[in-house]
Design an enzyme around this catalytic site. Structure first.
Site, PDB file in Angstrom:
ATOM      1  N   CYS A  84      -7.940   1.809   1.877  1.00 37.37           N
ATOM      2  CA  CYS A  84      -8.798   1.364   0.896  1.00 37.37           C
ATOM      3  C   CYS A  84      -8.197   0.763  -0.339  1.00 37.37           C
ATOM      4  O   CYS A  84      -8.072   1.389  -1.309  1.00 37.37           O
ATOM      5  CB  CYS A  84      -9.951   2.077   0.865  1.00 37.37           C
ATOM      6  SG  CYS A  84     -11.627   1.437  -0.213  1.00 37.37           S
ATOM      7  N   SER A  97       0.712  -1.242   0.123  1.00 34.51           N
ATOM      8  CA  SER A  97      -0.128  -0.018   0.002  1.00 34.51           C
ATOM      9  C   SER A  97       0.812   1.250   0.016  1.00 34.51           C
ATOM     10  O   SER A  97       0.417   2.481  -0.293  1.00 34.51           O
ATOM     11  CB  SER A  97      -0.944   0.071   1.226  1.00 34.51           C
ATOM     12  OG  SER A  97      -1.892  -0.794   1.097  1.00 34.51           O
ATOM     13  N   HIS A 153     -15.122  -0.444   3.255  1.00 31.56           N
ATOM     14  CA  HIS A 153     -14.839   0.779   3.614  1.00 31.56           C
ATOM     15  C   HIS A 153     -16.164   1.634   3.656  1.00 31.56           C
ATOM     16  O   HIS A 153     -16.312   2.956   3.928  1.00 31.56           O
ATOM     17  CB  HIS A 153     -13.781   1.614   3.454  1.00 31.56           C
ATOM     18  CG  HIS A 153     -12.525   0.775   3.945  1.00 31.56           C
ATOM     19  ND1 HIS A 153     -12.021  -0.179   3.199  1.00 31.56           N
ATOM     20  CD2 HIS A 153     -11.604   1.183   4.949  1.00 31.56           C
ATOM     21  CE1 HIS A 153     -10.789  -0.610   3.746  1.00 31.56           C
ATOM     22  NE2 HIS A 153     -10.702   0.487   4.872  1.00 31.56           N
TER      23      HIS A 153
END
Length: 646
Positions: free
Chosen positions: A383, A327, A370
């Site tokens: 997310c 991420s 989310h």
């Protein structure tokens, strides 16, 4: 029968001619020989005198002192120190075995070193000295010196050898030196004659190897008188060589030692980069090793211990490691979408916990989803579905362009071993290398730093520094050579919209300062030093549909080598970036393993030492206090200062 007077006269006449001829020939020969002797003794006397001298006098090389290496504050990182050794001349010793037996009563002799010495004696002339014991103590040398009358052929000697006072703290940066091998010579077209001196040390890996020509120096010479068989009789004169260049690094020793200690027993790496100059302040890889083991030649046992460790202590993970960035790559996807006009500042994407792409379900890390996410929120809570959606719209080629601008997929020109290029994939790359078309699922994977994308901790630090500064910073690790400062280049602005950068920076700030941020628990409380960051988890295994149905196995329940990598990148202070930090923990089980390490290294760098407990969340201060006490025991202070060259 009697000869007639006429015959007698004729015989005498023939004999007189022969005598005259022979006498003339001898006179001509002697005259020629005289002229030749005159030519040799007078006209060519200087030439033959020189040849005679060359047969009697040898020119021998004197190894120069190697240049020393310092940190940015003048602390010695690699120095030369006296090395005491004991040599033996076989022909002077007589009974070699008996002399060695006597020597063993005075000093402890390494059996491996003795075997090597015996082998060397067999293949060398008997008048050449052979090292019997190396790096002996001063007391041992003194005992041998006192007893030399009873030890024929034994000589105690003093030389210089490399020493790394901080041992493993900079092993992966400095590398190490070692004796020249046949393999080393085979790699050089015209090797310096210095390299043929027995047990001469050269840089093998790391900065020692990459800057060998600067650090080695220039040999001195000495003239010695030898006899007919080449034995040295006396030294006539000497000319000292030139010491190698001193090298000063951008590394801060205290920060480097702290980072190394903070990584602890993890298989991990951390890089700290100055957001203004690009200076690398710390480049740590764990676990490490003691480079002093390699200086005289590492033992088979020690080397086997290092190579059999599954945490790979010999690998410089900070620059050589290539990991899926997870991420931490999402800022690149976000910027690509902003630059392409795919997403606006207020636009949202709904995350139900998964997204269907080409008949395949791509999951978010949060199983229940989310809900509606904007860009800052998607970065804050990491997310996955939000970035799948952006990436499919913008395409991999645009994402790859932004990744290049932020420093991924590049091999930086640093004097370190095995600097990784990483992998910044696009359509052309897959067609050329894999011989296959790029598919939309590849884009979805790449959008969250999985799939083909690979980056080193160094590249992640560069990416973060560029995001923080808006400048196309390149890393540098050499500050000066022989006192001459390296020129800092003019750093251009990134070819990215400043407003788009600000939006991504806002999301990174929320990661560690918003209550729903993934790094909120590891935030910095001090308002002056608040950080912006991004957590990351990169998978090293595929999770099957069946496993998802019954519940994904927790990292803690998996074997170490199957656990996810943990990553964290950050910069601070948020409103005036000074440093960027990247941390990767191999098989750490997710970002929770890397985030506290990154936060602690950041505070150590900003405060220039141990930060106050008030900089940490109140709930963690008791634990942090104990941790700081342990770190202070492990991190050496600044007791070593720069020495002047003699």
């Amino acid at each position: 029968m009697r000869k007639t007077p006429t015959e007698i006269t004729e015989v005498h006449s023939r004999m007189s001619r022969r005598t005259l001829f022979l006498g003339g020939s001898m006179l001509a020969f002697m005259t020629g020989l005289g002229f030749r002797m005159r030519h040799l003794q007078l006209d060519q006397a200087d030439q033959y005198r020189l040849l005679a001298e060359e047969n009697r006098i040898n020119i021998r090389l004197i190894p120069p002192a190697r240049g020393e290496i310092f940190d940015r504050n003048g602390i010695v990182l690699a120095r030369n120190e006296p090395s005491y050794r004991i040599t033996l001349v076989p022909e002077d010793a007589g009974d070699v075995d008996k002399v060695i037996e006597k020597l063993a009563t005075l000093v402890e002799l390494d059996p491996n070193e003795l075997d090597r010495a015996v082998t060397e004696m067999r293949r060398s002339p008997p008048f050449l000295p052979v090292t019997i014991a190396d790096r002996v103590s001063w007391d041992e040398l003194s005992r041998v010196a006192v007893n030399t009358p009873a030890l024929p052929g034994i000589t105690p000697e003093v030389g210089l050898s490399r020493y790394y006072p901080l041992r493993g703290d900079l092993a992966h940066v400095l590398g190490y030196v070692g004796p020249v091998s046949d393999y080393d010579l085979s790699k050089i077209d015209n090797p310096d004659q210095l390299l043929r001196i027995p047990r001469f040390q050269i840089g093998k890996v790391g900065l020692e190897g990459r800057m060998e020509d600067d650090l080695r120096g220039v040999a001195g010479t000495k003239r010695v008188e030898v006899n007919a068989v080449g034995r040295v009789m006396r030294e006539l004169d000497r000319r000292e060589g030139q010491q190698g260049d001193d090298v000063q690094l951008t590394i801060d020793q205290q920060l480097q030692s702290y980072a190394q200690a903070r990584l602890g027993d993890e298989s991990a790496a951390a890089v700290v980069m100055d957001c203004v100059t690009g200076d690398l302040l710390a480049v740590a890889s764990a676990p490490s090793f003691d480079p002093n083991l390699f200086v005289q030649g590492i033992s088979v046992t020690d080397y086997g211990t290092l190579t059999s460790d599954n945490h790979r202590p010999l690998a410089a993970k900070s620059v050589q490691g290539a990991y899926p960035p997870g991420s931490t790559f999402k800022m690149i996807t976000a910027l690509a979408a902003l630059e392409a006009g795919i997403v606006g500042y207020g636009g949202t994407v709904y995350c139900p916990g998964h997204m269907k792409v080409s008949n395949r379900r791509f999951h978010c890390w949060k199983r229940g989803g989310h809900g509606h996410m904007d860009l800052a929120g998607a970065l804050r809570e990491s997310c996955d579905v939000y970035f799948y959606d952006l990436a499919i719209q913008v395409g991999i080629d645009k994402i790859s362009e932004v990744a290049t601008k932020l420093g991924l997929g590049q091999r930086y020109d640093l004097p370190l071993s095995g600097v990784a290029r990483g992998l910044n994939p696009n359509r052309a790359w897959k067609a050329d290398v894999r011989g296959a078309d790029w598919v939309v699922g590849d884009t979805a994977n790449a959008s969250i730093g999985q799939g083909f994308v690979l980056a080193s901790p160094l590249q992640l630090a560069v990416m973060t520094a560029r995001l923080a500064s808006g400048k196309a910073l390149d890393p540098r690790i050499v500050k000066s050579v022989n006192g001459v400062e390296e020129t800092l280049p003019v750093v251009p602005n990134l070819e990215l919209n400043a407003a788009h950068l600000a939006e991504v920076q806002r999301g990174m700030f929320q990661v560690s300062n918003h209550r729903r941020g993934t790094a909120y628990s590891q935030r910095i409380i001090d308002d002056e030093f608040r950080m912006a960051g991004k957590t990351g988890t990169s998978q090293v295994r595929n999770i099957t549909a069946a496993e998802r149905a019954r519940g994904v196995t927790r990292n803690e329940d998996l074997p170490w080598e199957r656990r996810d990598h943990g990553l964290f990148v950050n910069y601070a202070p948020y409103d005036n970036p000074r440093i960027a930090v990247a941390v990767v923990v191999e098989h750490g089980g997710g970002s929770k393993s890397a985030t506290p390490i990154g936060r602690d290294i950041t505070l150590q760098a900003l405060y220039g030492g141990t930060p106050p407990l008030s900089a940490y969340p109140a709930k963690d201060r008791e634990k942090i206090k104990k941790q700081q006490e342990e770190m202070q025991k492990l991190v050496p202070g600044r007791e070593i200062t720069r020495r002047n060259r003699a």
